[in-house]
Enzyme design. Structure first.
Site, PDB file in Angstrom:
ATOM      1  N   ARG A  10       0.701  -1.125  -0.061  1.00 31.82           N
ATOM      2  CA  ARG A  10       0.101  -0.069  -0.026  1.00 31.82           C
ATOM      3  C   ARG A  10       0.898   1.235   0.182  1.00 31.82           C
ATOM      4  O   ARG A  10       0.676   2.259  -0.585  1.00 31.82           O
ATOM      5  CB  ARG A  10      -0.759  -0.001   1.429  1.00 31.82           C
ATOM      6  CG  ARG A  10      -2.039   0.946   1.157  1.00 31.82           C
ATOM      7  CD  ARG A  10      -1.538   2.095   2.321  1.00 31.82           C
ATOM      8  NE  ARG A  10      -1.638   1.447   3.648  1.00 31.82           N
ATOM      9  CZ  ARG A  10      -0.756   1.795   4.569  1.00 31.82           C
ATOM     10  NH1 ARG A  10      -0.090   2.999   4.370  1.00 31.82           N
ATOM     11  NH2 ARG A  10      -0.618   1.237   5.722  1.00 31.82           N
ATOM     12  N   ASN A  52     -23.767 -22.251  14.273  1.00 33.14           N
ATOM     13  CA  ASN A  52     -22.995 -22.177  12.982  1.00 33.14           C
ATOM     14  C   ASN A  52     -21.639 -21.169  13.156  1.00 33.14           C
ATOM     15  O   ASN A  52     -22.077 -19.871  13.627  1.00 33.14           O
ATOM     16  CB  ASN A  52     -23.690 -21.684  11.717  1.00 33.14           C
ATOM     17  CG  ASN A  52     -24.634 -23.063  11.431  1.00 33.14           C
ATOM     18  OD1 ASN A  52     -24.331 -24.053  11.709  1.00 33.14           O
ATOM     19  ND2 ASN A  52     -25.941 -22.624  10.947  1.00 33.14           N
ATOM     20  N   SER A  85     -30.059 -20.796  12.647  1.00 33.87           N
ATOM     21  CA  SER A  85     -30.302 -21.466  11.294  1.00 33.87           C
ATOM     22  C   SER A  85     -31.822 -21.181  11.344  1.00 33.87           C
ATOM     23  O   SER A  85     -32.746 -21.260  12.173  1.00 33.87           O
ATOM     24  CB  SER A  85     -30.067 -22.778  11.542  1.00 33.87           C
ATOM     25  OG  SER A  85     -30.918 -23.874  10.788  1.00 33.87           O
ATOM     26  N   LYS A 142     -28.595 -25.173  16.303  1.00 29.10           N
ATOM     27  CA  LYS A 142     -27.274 -25.292  15.583  1.00 29.10           C
ATOM     28  C   LYS A 142     -26.555 -24.024  16.050  1.00 29.10           C
ATOM     29  O   LYS A 142     -27.081 -23.043  16.368  1.00 29.10           O
ATOM     30  CB  LYS A 142     -27.384 -25.529  14.133  1.00 29.10           C
ATOM     31  CG  LYS A 142     -27.521 -26.686  13.631  1.00 29.10           C
ATOM     32  CD  LYS A 142     -27.392 -26.619  12.201  1.00 29.10           C
ATOM     33  CE  LYS A 142     -25.946 -26.599  11.683  1.00 29.10           C
ATOM     34  NZ  LYS A 142     -25.988 -26.661  10.223  1.00 29.10           N
ATOM     35  N   ARG A 166      -0.787   0.599 -23.971  1.00 23.50           N
ATOM     36  CA  ARG A 166      -2.186   0.562 -23.417  1.00 23.50           C
ATOM     37  C   ARG A 166      -2.649  -0.691 -23.684  1.00 23.50           C
ATOM     38  O   ARG A 166      -2.709  -0.984 -24.738  1.00 23.50           O
ATOM     39  CB  ARG A 166      -3.058   1.708 -23.762  1.00 23.50           C
ATOM     40  CG  ARG A 166      -4.556   1.513 -22.915  1.00 23.50           C
ATOM     41  CD  ARG A 166      -4.979   2.723 -22.223  1.00 23.50           C
ATOM     42  NE  ARG A 166      -4.000   4.059 -22.066  1.00 23.50           N
ATOM     43  CZ  ARG A 166      -3.970   5.061 -22.407  1.00 23.50           C
ATOM     44  NH1 ARG A 166      -4.990   5.345 -23.087  1.00 23.50           N
ATOM     45  NH2 ARG A 166      -3.002   5.775 -22.234  1.00 23.50           N
TER      46      ARG A 166
END
Lengths: 402, 402, 402, 402
Positions: free
Chosen positions: B193, B289, B281, B287, B320
Site C-alpha cells: 500500500r 454455526n 439457522s 445449531k 495501453r
C-alpha cells in the site's frame, strides 16, 4: 536418429510433453527427481549434523548417518512408488537410510523430524537453486534491455494504445520500460528467494522430541542449510512459498509483457523487429516466427496458474494440510520450470532481436504525425517532444548501476 | 419492513448479491461508485494544482478547474452510461468538467493527461483507503490472536495432521501461529500500500504535452496525491497493482487458514471453540454455526481469484492494454472487498470466540497420549514436552511489540 | 426487523466500478439485488403452492403465504444487513414473511425447507433469466457472423499464424469460423440452462419434514418453478452450477476470440476492420479505438475466473459446504454479468463493423503470395486454392438453418 | 539431427516430483513423451493413408511413409531439443521421416498438413486413451459407491451442515449422493471424449494444398484415426479441448467432494470411516492417515487449475495462437494426470474403506436427536423420517442399471 531403448522404463510423468522445448537443460536438471532426492539427502544430513553440533547426537552416529546419505544412489522412481502408501517419498527414504546406517546410528536418522520438515526444507533448496537460474536469465534479459534502451534512444516509433497508433515515442523508451519492469521483478524475486526458511517442527510443529533444545537445533539446522531460521515452524503457514510464487509469477508476467510486445512488433504488417532465429515452419519457409516470444507467452500462463495454486495452499488445516501441501510440490516445480522457461525464451528472443529502425520511422502513421502537430509538436524534431522520454531512459539505465 | 421505492433506478450491478452479508459498510462505501468518482475528481484537481505549482498553468485557471471539480455532485451511473462508448468514465467526466470550468479554464482541465492517468491514480487512492480499512481489521485480528496466545499458553490440546490427532500442543501456540502469519501478511500489505504510485504519462507515457516539464510535473502531482512518484509511467507495467493484489490475497489466505481452523474446531464432534454469535439457522435452532469463519472462507476464494486476474494483467500490450487494463478495475475492487470481508469476518469470529479448554483436554485421544508416552513424554507434565512451544509463543507475541 | 431509512445511501458494493460500461442495462436489472429478492419470493410462493397441491398445506394458508410474498416491497439491503449474522438473506426474509402471514399461516411459510433450498432455487431462476439474455446477444452475434461470412466469401485476405502472414484465406471463412464457434457455445449454454434444477432437500437433504411426501413435493415444486426435478437434492453436488459456469466461460472465450481478432485486424498498420462507433479518446481525436472488442476482452477474463471459482465449489463438505456455497452467489452473478457483457460488447463491435476489403487484399504480403505460388497457387485465381474454404463457409452457414 | 548419447541423463522435467505417488503407472505411460511420439507417428501414418484412399498419393509412397513411421524408435528428448527452435516437435519429426522415406516418398510425408494438424490430432489420441483410463477408475468408484449405498441404507448417521450436526441421515444416502455425482461426471466426460475431433487444416486452415479434395481427405483422415470429423478446422477454435478440460475438472471436483467427506469422517474425533491402507507416518505409528483421499484433494487442485488454463486458450489469435496453443500441451497432460490421479486415489480410498456403523450411531449428538424429536421424529424409528432418503438411494442405484 535411432536411440537405444532405455533399459528401465521410466514411469515418471513428464507433464510438459517434449519439455526441452520450454525448459532450459540446467533448469530441468535442477528440478529433476534426482535433484529433489539429492536435496532430501542434504536435509537429512544437515539435520543430524545440527544435532551433533547441539551435542544431542554422538559425532560418530552423525557420521554414520551422513555416510548412509552419501551411499549408492537411490532410485527416485522406486521411492515414489513406495511413497504412494504413506503419501510422500520421505518415509521410504528414511527406512532406506536407517537400514544403511546400522543399528546403532539408525535411531539418529531423521531424529525428531517429520516428513514435512524434510520435504519442505528440500523444496526450499530446490527452489533456491532453480530461482537462481531464473534470476540469471532475468539479469541477461535486463542487460539486453539496457543495450536496446541505450542504442535506440533516438529511434522514433509509434506508441500504440489499444493497439492503435497514438503519438510518437522511441524504441529506447519502450526497452527502458521493459528494463525497469524486469529490474523490479528480479529484485522482488531475489528477496523472496533470500527469505526462504528452513523447516523443522517435528511431528506437529512443537519440536517435542528435542525437549528443551528445539529452538537451538532449529537455528543450527537452518545454518547448516544456509536457509533462514523461521520465527515459528510453518507447516501450515505457507507465506514463504506463496510469496516466492507471487514473485515468480510477477517475473513471468513481466516477461510475458515483453514477449507480447515482440510478437506484436514482429507482425508482418508491422515488421519493426524480428527474432534472429526466427522459427522455421514445417510448411512455410518464408515465415519468420517469433518463437522465443511465443514460448514465453505459453510459459507465463503456467507460471500464473501455479502461483495461484500456491496461494490456495495458504488455507491449510490445523498442523498439516490434507491435500494443499501435497499439491504444492508440483505447483512449485511447474512454476519454477515455467518462469525459467519464460526467462530463457525471452533472453533468446532479445539476444538476437533485429530492430528495423527505418521501418519504425516509416510506420509512423500520417495521422499520428499530424496529431503530434496539432499538439504543437514538430515531428521532424523529436528532441522537442521526447525530452521526458530521454530522462526516463536515463532513470531506467541507472537502475542497473551498482 | 416496507421501504419506499427508490426514485432513481440504479443500474449498477451489485455483483455480490446481498453484499452487506460479506462486506463491512465502511469498506462498501470506500469502494462505491461514489468513492471512485470522488477519487477521479481528486486526481483532476491534483493534476491542475501540480501544473500551477510548476508554473505552467495560471493560478486562476487552476482555481476554476478545482471549483469545477467541487461543483454539484455528478451522477456515477450517468458517467458510466456515457463511458460505454469511449470505454471508460473519464472521457465524459472531463467533458462535464470542461463545460463547468468555462471557456478560459477549460483547456487546463485534464491538461496533458490521458484517461488512464486519471483512472489509475484514482484507483490507487481508492485502493489505499480500502487497504487501510483492511489493515485495521487485520490488526484487530492480530490483537485478538495475541490475547488468545497469551491466555491459552497452558491450554493443552491435540495437534492434528491430515486431520488426525498427532501429538499434544497448546491452543496458545496455535493462536501464536495465526498471529505470526497475520503479522507477516499485514506488513506485506502495508508495504504494498505504501508503494502505490501516482500515474502520469500523457497520451502514451511520454509526457509529450508537458515538453520539458514532464518529470517535474509528475513529481508535484504525486506529491499532491501523497502517492509515490514512479520511476517511469506504468500504463503497461502493472507491478504495483499485481503486488498489491498478491499482498491482499496473501492476507486473505492467512485469514482463510484461521477460519478453516475455527470451522474444524467448532465441529459438533470436536467442540473446542464456538463463535459467540453462532449463526441462527432458519430450521435448526440447536445449531451454532461458525458463520464468521464460513463467510471468511467464501471471501478468500474471491480474493485469490481476483489476485490471479491482476497477475494476468501484467501481460499488457504496448502502451495501453486492450482489455487487461479494463479488467483491472473490477478485479481490484472485488479483491479489496473480498479481502476486507474476510478480515472483518475473522475479526467477528475471533472477538467472540468461546474456547472450551476442558474439551480440548478431554478430546486428547488416548492413542495420542500413549504415543506421547512412547516418545518419553509424560502427558501429565506438559511443561516437559512443550518447552519449545512456549518460546515460540513468546517469539510471536514479540512481533506486536514496537 | 425495522428498515432503517437510508438517506440515498446504498451500501451495496458495485464490484464493477461504473458497471454500465460493461454490463447491459437489462442484464444489470436481471442480476440486481431486487431481482434476487423477487426470485426468493417466487420460490417461497412455489414451495407453499406445491404443498397445497400435494394436499399437505391448506389452500387458505397457501394463499396467505403467497399474499405475504406479494406484499409491500422488502428492502434487499436491510435483508442483507440482517443476513450477516445467519450468513444468508433467507433467514431474515422468512422471519419477515412469517410476521406478515399471521399466526395461522406462519407455520406454512418455508415449511420443510432450508435456506439453501430457497437460495439455490432462486439462483437458478436468476441464472435462467440472465442466461437467456446472454443467449439473445450470442444469437445476434451469430447472425452478424453469418452475414459477414456470406458477404465476404470472396474477400481474400491473409491468414495469420503466430501473427505472421501465412497463406491467403478469405474474410468470409474467418467469420464462418467465428459463427461455428458461437453456435456451438450457444448450444452448450442453452443445454446447461435447460438443465437447471430446482433445489429442495430440507435441513440436510433428507426431506425429513415431509415424511413420506418428500419426493412428490419435490416434483411439484420443480413444476411450479419450471425447473428440472433433480435426481437427488444437490446441496453439496454442484454440477448444475459448475456446468452452467463452464458453458458461460466457454461462450465468453469464443467471444474473446472474436474480440481479439477484431482488435488485431483494427490495428493502425493492418486497418482491415474498424468499429463503427470507434471509441472517442479524451486526448487523441484521430484514434478509432475498437472499444467493443476491448471491453469484451476485459469481460472474458472475469467470466473465466468466476467459472473456475464455481468449479472449486464442487469440493463441498458433507451436507452443506462451509464457504464454497457462499462464494457461489457472487461468482455466479459476476460470471453472468461478465459473459453477458462480453456478448453485448461483441454484438456492438460486429454490428457496426466496417470491413475494408481493398485493404485486406493489398495487405497480402508479397512473400505470402509468392509462397502461395510456390505451392502451385495462382494468387490471381483464389477459386483455385480456396475451394475447401468455400465449402467450409457453407457448412457453417448451414448450422443456423433450422 | 544426430541423437547425442545421453549417459542415463534425462532432460525431461518431471513436473510432479515423485510422480508415482500421484499418477497410476498405466496413466503415466499413456501420458509419457513416448506415448506422445507414438501418437504423432500414428497421425502421420493416417494422413498419408487417407490421401492414398482419396487417390491423391500413390499407394507405394504411402507404404514408404508408413514404413518410415514404423522404423527404429525415435528419441523424444532429441526431438524436443530440436523442437525448441521451430517451437514444436513436429518439424524435426517430419524432417526425420522424410530422410527415412527416401527421395520419392519424401514429398508425401506430412503432405498438405501443418505442425498443428499433427500435434492436435495426436493430442486427441493421447487424451482419448488417457481419458478412458480415468473413466475406468471413475466406474470403479461408482461401483464402490453403489455397494456402500446399498449396504448402508439403514446405517443412521448425522448429516452435517457447515460441519455442524444437523439432523439424522444415512450413510447409504451419502454414498448414493456420491454415486449420482460420479455417474453424471463420468457421462459428461465420456461425451467429451467421444466428441474429440481430428485436426486437419493445412498451413492456415484452408486445406489449400489439397485443392478441391480437402474436405474429402479431412473425412478420411478422421476415419483413419477414429476421431470425429470437425465442421471446420479448429486451430483457433478450441472448444473441443476446453470442453474436455471442463469435464475432467468436473470429474476431479466430484472426486474431491468424496475425498473431503472421507477426510472429515476419518478425523480422530469422528472416526466413522478409515482407509484400509491408512498411510504409515514416519514418526507416528498410531496414526491412520486417509492418504488416498488426501492425494485426491491435491490432484483436484491441479485438475481445476489446468482446466482454467484450457479455457484461457479459447481466446486464440487469428489462424494460430501465439502462446495459447503451446500452453495447451502441458495443461492437457497435467489435467489428465491430475484427474486420473484423483480417480485412482479415491478408488483406493473407497475400495478399502472401513465403515464404523456403530460409531456413526453413537456420534449422533443428543441435540441432533432432540431436534429431530422437536420436528416430530422418533429417532428410534428411522423409517419414520428417512423415507425419502431410501427412495433417493433407489434413484441413484438405478443410474447404474443399463
Amino acid at each position: 536418429m535411432a536411440c537405444a531403448a532405455r533399459a528401465g522404463e521410466d514411469r515418471r510423468v513428464a507433464l510438459v510433453p517434449f519439455s526441452a522445448i520450454f525448459v532450459p537443460d540446467a533448469l530441468a536438471s535442477a528440478l529433476s527427481d534426482e535433484a529433489w532426492l539429492e536435496a532430501l539427502l542434504t536435509v537429512e544430513r544437515a539435520l543430524v549434523r545440527a544435532q551433533a553440533r547441539a551435542g544431542v547426537v554422538p559425532a560418530e552416529a552423525a557420521d554414520a548417518v551422513a555416510a548412509a546419505c552419501d551411499g549408492p544412489r537411490l532410485d527416485p522412481s522406486s521411492l515414489a512408488a513406495e511413497g504412494r502408501a504413506p503419501g510422500n517419498p520421505v518415509e521410504p527414504l528414511v527406512r532406506a537410510l536407517r537400514a544403511r546406517a546400522g543399528d546403532e546410528a539408525a535411531p539418529f536418522v531423521h531424529r525428531g523430524a517429520t516428513s514435512q520438515d524434510i520435504l519442505d526444507s528440500a523444496a526450499m533448496l530446490v527452489a533456491r537453486e532453480a530461482t537462481r537460474l531464473v534470476e540469471a536469465d532475468l539479469d541477461a534479459v535486463a542487460g539486453r534491455c539496457a543495450l536496446l534502451a541505450d542504442e535506440h534512444r533516438s529511434t522514433v516509433m509509434a506508441a500504440r494504445t489499444l493497439l492503435q497508433q497514438a503519438v510518437p515515442t522511441t524504441f529506447g523508451y519502450k526497452a527502458a520500460g521493459w528494463l525497469a519492469a524486469v529490474h523490479r521483478a528480479t529484485g522482488r524475486l531475489a528477496a523472496a528467494r533470500d527469505a526462504l526458511p528452513a523447516q523443522l517442527g517435528g511431528a506437529a510443529g512443537t519440536l517435542a522430541a528435542y525437549e528443551g533444545d528445539g529452538i537451538e537445533i532449529l537455528g543450527l539446522f537452518a545454518d547448516e542449510l544456509g536457509l533462514r531460521e523461521p520465527t515459528l515452524p510453518w507447516h501450515t503457514h505457507r507465506a514463504p512459498v506463496a510469496e516466492l510464487g507471487a514473485a515468480l509469477a510477477g517475473a513471468a508476467g513481466v516477461l510475458g509483457k515483453i514477449a507480447r510486445d515482440v510478437v506484436l512488433l514482429a507482425q508482418t504488417e508491422v515488421g519493426e523487429v524480428a527474432e534472429a532465429a526466427g522459427g522455421v515452419s514445417s510448411t512455410m519457409p518464408h515465415k519468420q516466427n517469433p518463437v522465443g516470444a511465443v514460448l514465453a507467452l505459453a510459459c507465463e500462463r503456467h507460471a500464473r496458474a501455479n502461483a495461484a495454486l500456491l496461494d490456495e495452499g495458504l488455507v491449510a488445516e490445523h498442523e498439516r494440510a490434507a491435500g494443499a501441501w501435497h499439491a504444492e510440490w508440483h505447483a512449485l516445480t511447474s512454476l519454477l520450470a515455467a518462469a525459467g522457461g519464460a526467462a530463457s525464451a525471452v533472453r533468446r528472443s532479445l539476444e538476437g532481436l533485429r530492430v528495423d529502425a527505418a521501418r519504425m520511422r516509416s510506420n509512423l502513421d500520417a495521422a499520428t504525425l499530424s496529431e503530434a502537430q496539432r499538439l504543437g509538436i514538430d515531428a521532424r524534431r523529436p528532441e522537442d517532444y521526447l525530452g521526458s522520454v530521454d530522462r526516463f531512459v536515463d532513470r531506467a539505465l541507472a537502475l542497473l548501476r551498482p
